[in-house]
Design a protein around this motif. Structure first.
Motif, PDB file in Angstrom:
ATOM      1  N   UNK A 167     -13.695 -24.072 -15.926  1.00  0.00           N
ATOM      2  CA  UNK A 167     -14.733 -24.125 -14.901  1.00  0.00           C
ATOM      3  C   UNK A 167     -14.627 -25.360 -14.113  1.00  0.00           C
ATOM      4  N   UNK A 168     -13.758 -26.454 -14.943  1.00  0.00           N
ATOM      5  CA  UNK A 168     -14.130 -27.802 -13.993  1.00  0.00           C
ATOM      6  C   UNK A 168     -12.683 -28.105 -13.446  1.00  0.00           C
ATOM      7  N   UNK A 169     -11.433 -27.401 -13.673  1.00  0.00           N
ATOM      8  CA  UNK A 169     -10.431 -27.979 -13.140  1.00  0.00           C
ATOM      9  C   UNK A 169     -10.228 -27.154 -11.678  1.00  0.00           C
ATOM     10  N   UNK A 170      -9.740 -27.734 -10.632  1.00  0.00           N
ATOM     11  CA  UNK A 170      -9.553 -27.309  -9.269  1.00  0.00           C
ATOM     12  C   UNK A 170      -8.823 -25.975  -9.318  1.00  0.00           C
ATOM     13  N   UNK A 171      -8.112 -26.057 -10.419  1.00  0.00           N
ATOM     14  CA  UNK A 171      -7.068 -24.686 -10.433  1.00  0.00           C
ATOM     15  C   UNK A 171      -7.540 -23.553 -11.540  1.00  0.00           C
ATOM     16  N   UNK A 172      -8.670 -24.014 -12.137  1.00  0.00           N
ATOM     17  CA  UNK A 172      -9.074 -22.969 -13.247  1.00  0.00           C
ATOM     18  C   UNK A 172      -9.672 -21.739 -12.678  1.00  0.00           C
ATOM     19  N   UNK A 173      -9.541 -20.724 -13.325  1.00  0.00           N
ATOM     20  CA  UNK A 173      -9.914 -19.341 -12.811  1.00  0.00           C
ATOM     21  C   UNK A 173     -11.510 -19.048 -12.666  1.00  0.00           C
ATOM     22  N   UNK A 174     -12.117 -19.951 -13.648  1.00  0.00           N
ATOM     23  CA  UNK A 174     -13.669 -19.871 -13.510  1.00  0.00           C
ATOM     24  C   UNK A 174     -13.956 -20.468 -12.360  1.00  0.00           C
ATOM     25  N   UNK A 175     -13.662 -21.732 -12.046  1.00  0.00           N
ATOM     26  CA  UNK A 175     -13.860 -22.574 -10.862  1.00  0.00           C
ATOM     27  C   UNK A 175     -13.579 -22.067  -9.718  1.00  0.00           C
ATOM     28  N   UNK A 176     -12.557 -21.198  -9.478  1.00  0.00           N
ATOM     29  CA  UNK A 176     -12.050 -20.683  -8.564  1.00  0.00           C
ATOM     30  C   UNK A 176     -13.130 -19.230  -7.980  1.00  0.00           C
ATOM     31  N   UNK A 200       0.787  -1.379   0.135  1.00  0.00           N
ATOM     32  CA  UNK A 200      -0.004  -0.031  -0.101  1.00  0.00           C
ATOM     33  C   UNK A 200       0.748   1.118   0.005  1.00  0.00           C
ATOM     34  N   UNK A 201       2.014   1.241   0.568  1.00  0.00           N
ATOM     35  CA  UNK A 201       2.810   2.384   0.740  1.00  0.00           C
ATOM     36  C   UNK A 201       3.563   2.721  -0.395  1.00  0.00           C
ATOM     37  N   UNK A 202       3.696   1.584  -1.106  1.00  0.00           N
ATOM     38  CA  UNK A 202       4.610   1.597  -2.194  1.00  0.00           C
ATOM     39  C   UNK A 202       3.862   2.015  -3.579  1.00  0.00           C
ATOM     40  N   UNK A 203       2.745   1.801  -3.641  1.00  0.00           N
ATOM     41  CA  UNK A 203       2.157   2.075  -5.039  1.00  0.00           C
ATOM     42  C   UNK A 203       1.363   3.129  -5.147  1.00  0.00           C
ATOM     43  N   UNK A 204       1.504   3.921  -6.225  1.00  0.00           N
ATOM     44  CA  UNK A 204       1.212   5.181  -6.531  1.00  0.00           C
ATOM     45  C   UNK A 204       0.198   5.147  -7.696  1.00  0.00           C
ATOM     46  N   UNK A 205       0.148   3.980  -8.760  1.00  0.00           N
ATOM     47  CA  UNK A 205      -0.693   4.279  -9.623  1.00  0.00           C
ATOM     48  C   UNK A 205      -1.155   2.732  -9.892  1.00  0.00           C
ATOM     49  N   UNK A 206      -2.090   2.864 -10.844  1.00  0.00           N
ATOM     50  CA  UNK A 206      -2.630   1.425 -11.118  1.00  0.00           C
ATOM     51  C   UNK A 206      -1.683   0.409 -12.034  1.00  0.00           C
ATOM     52  N   UNK A 207      -1.521  -0.948 -11.519  1.00  0.00           N
ATOM     53  CA  UNK A 207      -0.684  -1.673 -12.238  1.00  0.00           C
ATOM     54  C   UNK A 207      -1.470  -2.940 -12.335  1.00  0.00           C
ATOM     55  N   UNK A 208      -1.100  -3.955 -13.388  1.00  0.00           N
ATOM     56  CA  UNK A 208      -1.941  -5.205 -13.840  1.00  0.00           C
ATOM     57  C   UNK A 208      -0.939  -6.104 -13.751  1.00  0.00           C
ATOM     58  N   UNK A 209      -0.984  -6.987 -12.936  1.00  0.00           N
ATOM     59  CA  UNK A 209       0.038  -8.209 -12.645  1.00  0.00           C
ATOM     60  C   UNK A 209      -0.616  -9.361 -13.069  1.00  0.00           C
ATOM     61  N   UNK A 210       0.134 -10.240 -13.859  1.00  0.00           N
ATOM     62  CA  UNK A 210      -0.354 -11.759 -14.187  1.00  0.00           C
ATOM     63  C   UNK A 210       0.257 -12.835 -13.443  1.00  0.00           C
ATOM     64  N   UNK A 211      -0.828 -13.520 -12.558  1.00  0.00           N
ATOM     65  CA  UNK A 211       0.021 -14.648 -11.846  1.00  0.00           C
ATOM     66  C   UNK A 211      -0.213 -15.964 -13.008  1.00  0.00           C
ATOM     67  N   UNK A 212       0.998 -16.406 -13.513  1.00  0.00           N
ATOM     68  CA  UNK A 212       1.054 -17.154 -14.471  1.00  0.00           C
ATOM     69  C   UNK A 212       0.135 -18.538 -14.016  1.00  0.00           C
ATOM     70  N   UNK A 213       0.431 -18.984 -12.904  1.00  0.00           N
ATOM     71  CA  UNK A 213      -0.048 -20.455 -12.328  1.00  0.00           C
ATOM     72  C   UNK A 213      -1.474 -20.258 -11.969  1.00  0.00           C
ATOM     73  N   UNK A 214      -2.029 -21.356 -12.317  1.00  0.00           N
ATOM     74  CA  UNK A 214      -3.490 -21.661 -11.692  1.00  0.00           C
ATOM     75  C   UNK A 214      -3.390 -22.111 -10.009  1.00  0.00           C
TER      76      UNK A 214
END
Lengths: 351, 374
Positions: B345-354, B21-35
């Motif tokens: 949606x079906x995989x336990x690590x899928x973003x939709x299922x999460x 919180x104290x570091x961020x000053x503007x919007x950033x978009x990060x991608x976590x690669x792994x499910x």
């Protein structure tokens, strides 16, 4: 073969996509529920069945009875902490106990596979007898069938039981009200991980024993503090998550649980972490979840902790008026997440 | 459990969040690669705790999700053959093919078995010399080495009735594809720690420099994720774009040389189709010429597969970070874990299922979704 008209069923319904039974239909989750609701309940009719409790509360000649049946197809037959025999006794005793009843009489059906060794049958029967005596219940009637070799897993068991519901005891989800305290009687996940470890040959560093036990005595202890418990549930297939989801839905009440307060033994947590499973969805055979009016919660908790089967009892959450029908967990970090009814069986992940 | 508890400590998490919180000053978009990281983020509510300026975009790193429909259909066809014992990790069994899944193949008499290691499948092959045993070898750089080892062992031990249906994928080409796709919003990556524990970090500096994106190697526990985010945001705020290892307890820069040697022996790089995304050049492995005898596709000559993806499924856009799962019109209505349109949606690590499992607060479950069980 009878035809079933599924055209009127509402979407989504997996039965449209599941023309045959799959393992998930026996997993205690959403698929099991749909099988019951869409095939069995309409076929049988009846108001008592429609309540879909662990046991049915029936009245005969003015006497209130709890009546229940369950079948056991566990593999392997003998596992750390028990075998199919004591599981079959304790499972039905516990289903009755969740209505507040002390089990009185059990029936026992053996389905034996041709070729199974006689000492195995004797071992299972001995375990049943010992479990019944420990639970204070009598096996009063039974039946034996034998199926051809290759048509069974050695021994399948069915038990049914009846017991008296004490006066003043009325345990059902509809009695849950916002403010009720949610108590679990101890460490979760032991039975499911114990079975998995021997069935799949997995080693987790320490031997994990099933928690298989009869809960009638613990329930009696709790009812002695107050008969005004609102609902009890033994979180077997589908685990703690399924039990809470069922209660939330049936009571139209929201449930909030503190994830960090749930007692999970380190060995279970480690095993689940390795396999990608959630301990809340792993089966138990000697635990119960209680919804208790707040004013009685501390006294009930103390009484549970004084009982050997409730020594690890803990308050894990409460019923709330917000989000009716839904279970929400507060995560250790302070976030929230929905806890859903499992679909079928949990599946170990790929990596 | 003390070990894992240490990586879920709420006090340490609060400190990391304060730092972010104290570091961020503007919007950033990060991608976590792994499910697996997506699952941790959603399960622990990490995205709820981050400042609004930090957006997490969920990447394509769910091995189940990206396995192409054609390969799943091939698996289903092979698994249905009477001479075959088809072995798979559990989470592939519920992934829908064009018209069925492996559970349904099993319910129709197919011998489909869940194993916990490919070596278990090899043991089954030894126990059943009269049957053909096929292992479904999918996944990223993490699952590829043991699968390679199993094929190596099969040849060494002279086990003729074992084969691998292989659909392995590699992370760096996927990062390249994401960064060069039109409309890409990703400004930094949380790289998958377990992939780097095998492959090391050698492939990343060139990617980071060319696309001017920070790449922080990140673990899977909540504190690992928060530390990865913290380091990523620091780089972004400073205008840096280097490769940083925030998972040193598992990752060395050279990776695991023995595993890499095994991969190099058994596999060769190939173009690979990713479900929902399309073909990414050099993004996969197949069995090398020397081990082609153990390739189930060759052994069973599965051909004539015509796949049919549901038109309403937008999992490809989810996998590339273009939309969040709940922004898909089918999410939670046509598409649920019980009636999945896509593997996310079906995989336990899928973003939709999460999202479906953990993020439906404020919605009301349908009667079938939460009904009592006898």
């Amino acid at each position: 073969m009878p035809t079933v008209d599924i055209s009127g069923w509402t979407c989504p319904t997996p039965l449209r996509d599941q023309p045959r039974v799959v393992m998930g239909h026996g997993g205690g989750g959403a698929l099991s529920a749909e099988l019951v609701q869409q095939i069995f309940a309409p076929a049988f009719g009846g108001e008592i069945l429609a309540q879909l409790g662990d046991s049915a509360a029936v009245s005969l000649g003015g006497v209130r009875l709890a009546f229940s049946t369950d079948s056991y197809v566990v593999r392997p037959l003998f596992f750390p902490g028990g075998c199919i025999g004591d599981l079959a006794v304790n499972g039905t005793v516990n289903d009755l106990a969740m209505s507040g009843a002390q089990a009185a009489y059990l029936s026992c059906g053996f389905i034996l596979e041709e070729g199974v060794e006689m000492p195995v049958v004797a071992g299972v029967a001995d375990a049943m007898g010992a479990a019944a005596r420990a639970a204070g219940v009598e096996v009063a009637t039974g039946d034996t069938k034998v199926v051809e070799a290759g048509h069974g897993d050695g021994v399948y068991l069915n038990t049914a039981g009846i017991g008296l519901i004490p006066a003043g005891v009325d345990l059902r989800p509809q009695r849950v009200t916002p403010g009720d305290v949610v108590i679990v009687s101890g460490d979760i996940g032991l039975h499911g991980v114990a079975i998995m470890s021997v069935r799949e040959g997995l080693e987790f560093g320490v031997e994990i024993e099933s928690d298989c036990a009869a809960l009638g005595g613990l329930v009696e202890t709790m009812l002695a503090v107050t008969p005004d418990l609102h609902v009890l549930r033994d979180p077997t297939r589908g685990g703690l998550a399924a039990a809470l989801c069922e209660i939330a839905t049936a009571s139209c009440t929201g449930i909030v649980i503190q994830e960090r307060a749930i007692p999970v033994p380190p060995a279970v947590a480690n095993a689940c972490a390795i396999l990608g499973l959630d301990p809340m969805y792993v089966a138990n055979e000697g635990k119960l979840v209680a919804f208790v009016p707040r004013e009685h919660a501390d006294a009930v908790l103390d009484a549970m902790r004084a009982h050997p089967l409730g020594a690890g009892a803990a308050i894990i959450g409460e019923a709330v008026a917000t989000h009716p029908g839904m279970v929400v967990a507060s995560t250790p970090l302070g976030g929230t997440r929905v806890v859903d009814l499992p679909l079928g069986e949990q599946l170990p992940r790929i990596c | 459990m003390k070990y894992l508890d240490e990586f879920q400590n709420p006090e340490l998490a609060r400190r990391l969040l304060d730092d972010i919180r104290s570091t961020v000053t503007r919007p950033w978009a990060l991608m976590e690669v792994c499910g697996g990281q997506t699952h941790t983020i959603i399960r622990h509510g990490i995205d709820q705790l981050l400042p609004d300026q930090v957006e997490l975009i969920h990447g394509p790193g769910c091995p189940v999700c990206v396995t192409p429909l054609e390969v799943i259909d091939k698996a289903l066809e092979i698994a249905a053959r009477p001479e075959v014992i088809f072995c798979s990790f559990g989470d592939m069994l519920r992934v829908p093919g064009s018209d069925r899944d492996l559970f349904q193949v099993r319910s129709r008499g197919g011998d489909v078995r869940v194993v916990y290691s490919p070596l278990d499948a090899l043991k089954i092959a030894q126990q059943h010399p009269d049957r053909e045993v096929v292992f479904f070898g999918i996944g990223f750089e993490t699952t590829a080495p043991p699968n390679a080892m199993t094929v190596y062992q099969a040849r060494k031990l002279g086990i003729p009735n074992f084969s691998l249906l292989v659909s392995h994928v590699r992370v760096p080409p996927a990062i390249e594809a994401i960064m060069t796709s039109p409309g890409c919003r990703v400004q930094a990556f949380l790289a998958a720690g377990h992939v780097c524990s095998v492959m090391g970090m050698e492939e990343y500096p060139e990617l980071a420099a060319r696309h001017r994106v920070p790449i922080v190697v990140t673990g899977f526990e909540p504190l690992d994720i928060l530390e990865g985010i913290r380091r990523t945001v620091r780089q972004l705020e400073r205008g840096e774009h280097t490769v940083d290892n925030a998972y040193p307890r598992a990752v060395r820069s050279e990776g695991n040389p023995a595993a890499r040697a095994m991969l190099a022996d058994v596999f060769e790089v190939t173009d690979r189709s990713w479900r929902g995304i399309g073909t990414i050049p050099a993004s996969g492995w197949r069995l090398s010429e020397r081990y082609r005898d153990y390739d189930a596709e060759h052994r069973f000559s599965v051909g004539g597969i015509t796949t049919k993806e549901p038109a309403a499924c937008r999992s490809g856009e989810v996998l590339q970070g273009f939309i969040k799962p709940h922004e898909c019109e089918a999410f939670g209505t046509l598409c649920t874990p019980r009636t999945p349109l896509g593997a996310t949606m079906v995989s336990s690590e899928g973003a939709c299922a999460a999202y479906y499992l953990y993020r439906r607060l404020g919605t009301t479950p349908t009667p079938q979704e939460a009904s009592p069980v006898v």
